[in-house]
Design a protein around this motif. Structure first.
Motif, PDB file in Angstrom:
ATOM      1  N   TYR A 260       0.817  -1.218   0.000  1.00  0.00           N
ATOM      2  CA  TYR A 260       0.000   0.000   0.000  1.00  0.00           C
ATOM      3  C   TYR A 260       0.845   1.259   0.000  1.00  0.00           C
ATOM      4  CZ  TYR A 260      -3.512  -3.258   1.693  1.00  0.00           C
ATOM      5  OH  TYR A 260      -4.336  -4.331   1.821  1.00  0.00           O
ATOM      6  N   VAL A 261       0.310   2.287  -0.623  1.00  0.00           N
ATOM      7  CA  VAL A 261       0.739   3.658  -0.411  1.00  0.00           C
ATOM      8  C   VAL A 261      -0.482   4.321   0.205  1.00  0.00           C
ATOM      9  CG1 VAL A 261       1.466   5.823  -1.455  1.00  0.00           C
ATOM     10  CG2 VAL A 261       2.275   3.655  -2.400  1.00  0.00           C
ATOM     11  N   ALA A 262      -0.323   4.843   1.418  1.00  0.00           N
ATOM     12  CA  ALA A 262      -1.464   5.426   2.132  1.00  0.00           C
ATOM     13  C   ALA A 262      -1.175   6.882   2.459  1.00  0.00           C
ATOM     14  CB  ALA A 262      -1.720   4.654   3.424  1.00  0.00           C
ATOM     15  N   VAL A 263      -2.160   7.730   2.207  1.00  0.00           N
ATOM     16  CA  VAL A 263      -2.056   9.140   2.569  1.00  0.00           C
ATOM     17  C   VAL A 263      -2.843   9.328   3.855  1.00  0.00           C
ATOM     18  CG1 VAL A 263      -2.531  11.509   1.868  1.00  0.00           C
ATOM     19  CG2 VAL A 263      -1.882   9.800   0.144  1.00  0.00           C
ATOM     20  N   ALA A 264      -2.144   9.751   4.902  1.00  0.00           N
ATOM     21  CA  ALA A 264      -2.758   9.944   6.207  1.00  0.00           C
ATOM     22  C   ALA A 264      -2.573  11.398   6.639  1.00  0.00           C
ATOM     23  CB  ALA A 264      -2.114   9.002   7.236  1.00  0.00           C
ATOM     24  N   ARG A 265      -3.226  11.781   7.704  1.00  0.00           N
ATOM     25  CA  ARG A 265      -3.082  13.145   8.215  1.00  0.00           C
ATOM     26  C   ARG A 265      -1.651  13.455   8.613  1.00  0.00           C
ATOM     27  NH1 ARG A 265      -8.256  13.220  12.157  1.00  0.00           N
ATOM     28  NH2 ARG A 265      -9.795  12.765  10.570  1.00  0.00           N
ATOM     29  N   ASN A 266      -0.913  12.413   9.007  1.00  0.00           N
ATOM     30  CA  ASN A 266       0.462  12.629   9.455  1.00  0.00           C
ATOM     31  C   ASN A 266       1.484  12.308   8.362  1.00  0.00           C
ATOM     32  OD1 ASN A 266       0.163   9.872   9.499  1.00  0.00           O
ATOM     33  ND2 ASN A 266       1.121   9.577  11.484  1.00  0.00           N
ATOM     34  N   GLY A 267       1.074  12.262   7.111  1.00  0.00           N
ATOM     35  CA  GLY A 267       2.002  12.057   6.009  1.00  0.00           C
ATOM     36  C   GLY A 267       1.657  10.870   5.143  1.00  0.00           C
ATOM     37  N   VAL A 268       2.553  10.571   4.231  1.00  0.00           N
ATOM     38  CA  VAL A 268       2.377   9.452   3.304  1.00  0.00           C
ATOM     39  C   VAL A 268       3.132   8.249   3.864  1.00  0.00           C
ATOM     40  CG1 VAL A 268       2.791   8.625   0.953  1.00  0.00           C
ATOM     41  CG2 VAL A 268       2.150  11.013   1.344  1.00  0.00           C
ATOM     42  N   TRP A 269       2.493   7.100   3.791  1.00  0.00           N
ATOM     43  CA  TRP A 269       3.065   5.855   4.307  1.00  0.00           C
ATOM     44  C   TRP A 269       3.176   4.850   3.178  1.00  0.00           C
ATOM     45  CZ3 TRP A 269       4.128   4.427   9.494  1.00  0.00           C
ATOM     46  CH2 TRP A 269       3.840   5.411  10.443  1.00  0.00           C
ATOM     47  N   LEU A 270       4.303   4.165   3.126  1.00  0.00           N
ATOM     48  CA  LEU A 270       4.490   3.006   2.272  1.00  0.00           C
ATOM     49  C   LEU A 270       4.404   1.813   3.218  1.00  0.00           C
ATOM     50  CD1 LEU A 270       5.126   2.441  -0.693  1.00  0.00           C
ATOM     51  CD2 LEU A 270       7.552   2.516  -0.102  1.00  0.00           C
ATOM     52  N   VAL A 271       3.523   0.844   2.903  1.00  0.00           N
ATOM     53  CA  VAL A 271       3.238  -0.232   3.852  1.00  0.00           C
ATOM     54  C   VAL A 271       3.335  -1.603   3.177  1.00  0.00           C
ATOM     55  CG1 VAL A 271       1.523  -1.195   5.449  1.00  0.00           C
ATOM     56  CG2 VAL A 271       1.622   1.282   5.064  1.00  0.00           C
ATOM     57  N   ASP A 272       4.021  -2.516   3.854  1.00  0.00           N
ATOM     58  CA  ASP A 272       4.019  -3.927   3.476  1.00  0.00           C
ATOM     59  C   ASP A 272       3.292  -4.705   4.562  1.00  0.00           C
ATOM     60  OD1 ASP A 272       5.430  -4.638   0.990  1.00  0.00           O
ATOM     61  OD2 ASP A 272       7.098  -3.543   1.900  1.00  0.00           O
ATOM     62  N   VAL A 273       2.494  -5.672   4.162  1.00  0.00           N
ATOM     63  CA  VAL A 273       1.761  -6.512   5.107  1.00  0.00           C
ATOM     64  C   VAL A 273       2.218  -7.956   4.900  1.00  0.00           C
ATOM     65  CG1 VAL A 273      -0.521  -7.297   5.859  1.00  0.00           C
ATOM     66  CG2 VAL A 273      -0.232  -4.968   4.973  1.00  0.00           C
ATOM     67  N   ARG A 274       2.808  -8.533   5.933  1.00  0.00           N
ATOM     68  CA  ARG A 274       3.282  -9.908   5.842  1.00  0.00           C
ATOM     69  C   ARG A 274       3.276 -10.504   7.236  1.00  0.00           C
ATOM     70  NH1 ARG A 274       6.997 -11.108   1.921  1.00  0.00           N
ATOM     71  NH2 ARG A 274       5.579  -9.715   0.889  1.00  0.00           N
ATOM     72  N   PRO A 275       2.626 -11.638   7.450  1.00  0.00           N
ATOM     73  CA  PRO A 275       2.674 -12.278   8.771  1.00  0.00           C
ATOM     74  C   PRO A 275       4.127 -12.566   9.160  1.00  0.00           C
ATOM     75  CG  PRO A 275       1.009 -13.312   7.406  1.00  0.00           C
ATOM     76  CD  PRO A 275       1.792 -12.397   6.517  1.00  0.00           C
ATOM     77  N   GLU A 276       4.471 -12.234  10.378  1.00  0.00           N
ATOM     78  CA  GLU A 276       5.856 -12.347  10.842  1.00  0.00           C
ATOM     79  C   GLU A 276       6.495 -13.722  10.583  1.00  0.00           C
ATOM     80  OE1 GLU A 276       8.352 -10.585  14.502  1.00  0.00           O
ATOM     81  OE2 GLU A 276       6.529 -11.669  15.037  1.00  0.00           O
ATOM     82  N   PRO A 277       5.785 -14.823  10.819  1.00  0.00           N
ATOM     83  CA  PRO A 277       6.421 -16.131  10.589  1.00  0.00           C
ATOM     84  C   PRO A 277       6.793 -16.382   9.121  1.00  0.00           C
ATOM     85  CG  PRO A 277       4.451 -16.385  11.928  1.00  0.00           C
ATOM     86  CD  PRO A 277       4.464 -14.977  11.434  1.00  0.00           C
ATOM     87  N   LEU A 278       6.202 -15.641   8.193  1.00  0.00           N
ATOM     88  CA  LEU A 278       6.467 -15.847   6.774  1.00  0.00           C
ATOM     89  C   LEU A 278       7.566 -14.940   6.219  1.00  0.00           C
ATOM     90  CD1 LEU A 278       2.830 -16.253   5.419  1.00  0.00           C
ATOM     91  CD2 LEU A 278       4.414 -18.022   6.207  1.00  0.00           C
ATOM     92  N   ILE A 279       8.099 -14.036   7.034  1.00  0.00           N
ATOM     93  CA  ILE A 279       9.129 -13.111   6.562  1.00  0.00           C
ATOM     94  C   ILE A 279      10.468 -13.837   6.494  1.00  0.00           C
ATOM     95  CG2 ILE A 279      10.401 -10.994   7.074  1.00  0.00           C
ATOM     96  CD1 ILE A 279       7.842  -9.940   8.417  1.00  0.00           C
ATOM     97  N   ASN A 280      11.059 -13.826   5.289  1.00  0.00           N
ATOM     98  CA  ASN A 280      12.363 -14.474   5.100  1.00  0.00           C
ATOM     99  C   ASN A 280      13.420 -13.424   4.757  1.00  0.00           C
ATOM    100  OD1 ASN A 280      12.157 -13.897   2.308  1.00  0.00           O
ATOM    101  ND2 ASN A 280      11.015 -15.794   1.966  1.00  0.00           N
ATOM    102  N   GLU A 281      14.643 -13.874   4.470  1.00  0.00           N
ATOM    103  CA  GLU A 281      15.746 -12.943   4.199  1.00  0.00           C
ATOM    104  C   GLU A 281      15.484 -12.095   2.962  1.00  0.00           C
ATOM    105  OE1 GLU A 281      18.934 -10.828   5.160  1.00  0.00           O
ATOM    106  OE2 GLU A 281      18.081 -12.423   6.387  1.00  0.00           O
ATOM    107  N   ALA A 282      14.944 -12.679   1.916  1.00  0.00           N
ATOM    108  CA  ALA A 282      14.630 -11.909   0.702  1.00  0.00           C
ATOM    109  C   ALA A 282      13.592 -10.831   1.002  1.00  0.00           C
ATOM    110  CB  ALA A 282      14.130 -12.843  -0.402  1.00  0.00           C
TER     111      ALA A 282
END
Length: 103
Positions: free
Chosen positions: A40-62
């Protein structure tokens, strides 16, 4: 039904606009070219956010390399960056607290 903007809005308070998979990043690592598309790219009141969503157990080195590249892009653009890795735990905890009458 959850849509991409609905999910981003629940992750970042005061989101006014959220675009799913709106940006593709190309970067080099270990002598190879790779690409990554943040969720996601999200525009919020406190600025623009770039967001990745990934369950922690699935996060690998890549993934960590991709997240680091996304964070660098966010900094270069004057944005903020976040990885939502435990967001599924939070609604459950909030529900439990609400049921108990706490908070």
């Amino acid at each position: 039904m959850d849509t991409a903007p609905d999910c981003a809005e629940s992750l970042i308070p005061f989101t006014t606009t959220a675009l799913g998979s709106a940006l593709k990043i190309s970067f080099g690592t270990s002598g190879k070219r790779r690409s990554h598309t943040p969720d996601y790219v999200a525009v919020a009141r406190n600025g623009v956010w770039l967001v990745d969503v990934r369950p922690e157990p699935l996060i690998n080195e890549a993934d960590r390399e991709s997240f680091a590249a996304a964070a660098e892009v966010a900094v270069a653009c004057g944005w903020r960056y976040a990885v939502a890795a435990r967001w599924r735990e939070q609604p459950s905890r909030a529900w439990t607290r609400w049921r108990r009458g706490v908070g």
